[in-house]
Write an enzyme that holds these catalytic residues in place. Structure first.
Site, PDB file in Angstrom:
ATOM      1  N   GLU A  40      10.005 -92.053  44.515  1.00  0.00           N
ATOM      2  CA  GLU A  40       9.075 -92.660  45.483  1.00  0.00           C
ATOM      3  C   GLU A  40       7.627 -92.359  45.109  1.00  0.00           C
ATOM      4  OE1 GLU A  40       9.790 -94.839  47.899  1.00  0.00           O
ATOM      5  OE2 GLU A  40      11.865 -94.713  47.248  1.00  0.00           O
TER       6      GLU A  40
ATOM      7  N   HIS B 117       4.873-101.296  45.078  1.00  0.00           N
ATOM      8  CA  HIS B 117       5.683-100.059  45.100  1.00  0.00           C
ATOM      9  C   HIS B 117       7.141-100.383  44.733  1.00  0.00           C
ATOM     10  CE1 HIS B 117       7.442 -96.328  46.844  1.00  0.00           C
ATOM     11  NE2 HIS B 117       8.397 -97.163  47.209  1.00  0.00           N
ATOM     12  N   GLU B 118       7.705-101.422  45.383  1.00  0.00           N
ATOM     13  CA  GLU B 118       9.106-101.789  45.114  1.00  0.00           C
ATOM     14  C   GLU B 118       9.310-102.196  43.654  1.00  0.00           C
ATOM     15  OE1 GLU B 118      11.703-101.406  46.973  1.00  0.00           O
ATOM     16  OE2 GLU B 118      10.541-100.703  48.697  1.00  0.00           O
TER      17      GLU B 118
ATOM     18  N   ASP C 186       4.806 -95.100  44.068  1.00  0.00           N
ATOM     19  CA  ASP C 186       3.475 -95.138  44.702  1.00  0.00           C
ATOM     20  C   ASP C 186       2.391 -95.113  43.628  1.00  0.00           C
ATOM     21  OD1 ASP C 186       4.452 -95.255  47.248  1.00  0.00           O
ATOM     22  OD2 ASP C 186       4.006 -93.177  47.792  1.00  0.00           O
TER      23      ASP C 186
ATOM     24  N   HIS D 228       9.661 -99.405  41.195  1.00  0.00           N
ATOM     25  CA  HIS D 228      11.018 -98.862  41.000  1.00  0.00           C
ATOM     26  C   HIS D 228      11.714 -99.593  39.843  1.00  0.00           C
ATOM     27  CE1 HIS D 228      11.177 -96.106  44.291  1.00  0.00           C
ATOM     28  NE2 HIS D 228      10.950 -97.019  45.214  1.00  0.00           N
TER      29      HIS D 228
END
Length: 467
Positions: A407, A327-328, A411, A331
């Site tokens: 976000e 997930h990070e 995901d 970004h």
């Protein structure tokens, strides 16, 4: 005589009084709006005493109740601390606190042999006194939050000595960055001529890039211990995943967040081809101090950190940690980090440009009690903090909306890496470990939540799990 109508009274006020009253009224309007939202959310905490049906699979009733009480305590605390700071800010403005502190700074720098012409020296004394004042008035609230609320709900891991050592260190480090940067900025504004706003903006851009670069290597280690993640399965898996999406990973660290609090987190930092990943020990099942037996702890750990092994398993399994990292890294891969930097720099440029337009208005200074002088630092404070506050509120709301979109996208990225199932269980675990309350008032969550509510994220992942 008939009573004057508010409109007539307003028309009779001088421009200075109108500016001053507008700033105060807007500040209270924002405060009341926030208080109204928080009240709606508190009502949710008070009335939702049973696990809602759709959460049955996700949360047991004991955790649900714990998180409800924790969030209720936090919300009540934030009501009182918010009220205090609003009243404090109003009293400072009404009693002329800013000109008083400016005059006092002048006297102090005068005694040190710096006369009126040394405006930058006076500005630095002013900053030092102002930050000292806010540190002292904020201390009781910080103590209460850490040693009453966080303690009561099992998150605080600090001793009183550690807390004060930390607070003093934080204050000193802040001054070491703030004072030189401010003095250079003021100097640039003074000598920059008509286009000073361009140079000022470029300077702040360079400073923010330098700080991002040195923060994790030189500043963060002053407060927490960073250790390289030992060789092993998790490290290999992280490196493989980074390579698969061309993330230029150079190091993976574990930070001892558990000395401070048992909340968990993960982030990455660094520029260009030199990225590092930082995992909080509280995120990792194998490293969390809460999962260790007291005998396993390092010698001396008990003096600084209260050992609170609560027989509760904390943290995520390796697959779940990888999903959180997926997930990070999403970004990064989707350019969210770069987009955020661009937005913040465009905003910064716009603010400096408007500052250049407004700084010549004497009324802005007289409105706040500066009749004979127009110090640059005070101008920055008045314009950035007070005059721009309506704009800042709107911008902040737009960024919250954007952040929620990012976000969901991150995901979805983790989902594409095949991590939907693990991210699903990791989000539930993290929500449980951090006692997040999964039910929220819709206006409150729309205004405040930079991350989408848990149920919405799980729903989006669930669709993926079933595909």
């Amino acid at each position: 005589a008939a009573m004057a109508l508010p409109g007539e009274l307003w028309a009779e006020l001088s421009p200075e009084r109108r500016i001053f009253c507008s700033v105060l009224l807007f500040s209270w309007a924002v405060y009341l709006w926030e208080a109204f939202l928080a009240h709606r959310q508190r009502r949710v905490y008070r009335t939702t005493t049973h696990v809602p049906q759709e959460l049955g699979q996700i949360m047991d009733s004991e955790t649900f109740e714990k998180s409800r009480l924790y969030q209720l305590d936090k919300s009540t605390f934030s009501f009182w601390s918010g009220l205090y700071s609003e009243v404090e800010g109003t009293m400072i403005l009404l009693c002329g606190g800013i000109p008083f502190l400016w005059k006092l700074s002048g006297q102090i720098s005068g005694r040190a042999g710096f006369g009126q012409e040394y405006e930058i020296v006076q500005s630095l004394v002013f900053l030092l006194l102002a930050t000292l004042f806010s540190a002292v008035t904020g201390l009781p609230w910080s103590l209460y939050n850490t040693f009453v609320i966080e303690e009561k709900h099992g998150f605080n891991q600090q001793t009183l000595g550690f807390f004060f050592k930390d607070a003093i260190k934080k204050f000193v480090v802040t001054q070491c960055i703030l004072l030189p940067v401010t003095s250079l900025l003021l100097y640039i504004i003074k000598i920059g001529g008509d286009y000073f706003f361009i140079y000022a903006w470029l300077f702040t851009l360079v400073v923010s890039l330098v700080l991002v670069t040195i923060y994790a290597d030189y500043i963060a280690p002053l407060f927490d211990k960073f250790i390289p993640l030992p060789e092993g399965e998790l490290k290999q898996q992280i490196e493989t995943m980074a390579k698969s999406i061309d993330f230029p990973l150079t190091k993976v660290y574990v930070v001892e967040g558990s000395k401070r609090s048992s909340h968990s987190n993960a982030y990455f930092y660094g520029f260009f081809k030199n990225k590092r990943i930082v995992l909080f020990d509280t995120l990792l099942e194998d490293y969390s101090a809460l999962n260790k037996e007291p005998a396993e702890r390092e010698d001396g750990e008990n003096e600084e950190t209260k050992s609170k092994a609560k027989n509760k398993k904390q943290g995520c399994k390796n697959e779940e940690v990888l999903a959180v990292l997926g997930h990070e890294l999403g970004h990064w891969k989707l350019g969210h980090t770069v987009k955020n930097i661009i937005i913040s720099q465009m905003n910064s440029f716009l603010c400096f440009f408007l500052f250049a337009v407004l700084i010549g208005q004497k009324e802005l200074f007289t409105a706040f009690g500066f009749y004979d002088t127009q110090p640059t630092l005070i101008g920055l404070m008045i314009i950035f903090q007070f005059i721009f506050s309506p704009y800042n509120e709107v911008l902040s709301f737009c960024l919250t909306v954007l952040s929620r979109r990012f976000e969901f996208q991150a995901d979805a990225f983790a989902k594409e890496l095949g991590k939907a199932k693990d991210l699903y269980s990791a989000l539930i675990k993290l929500n449980k470990d951090n006692l997040g309350f999964p039910v929220s008032d819709w206006i409150f969550s729309m205004w405040h939540y930079s991350h989408p509510p848990l149920l919405e994220r799980l729903q989006a992942l669930k669709d993926a799990k079933q595909e």
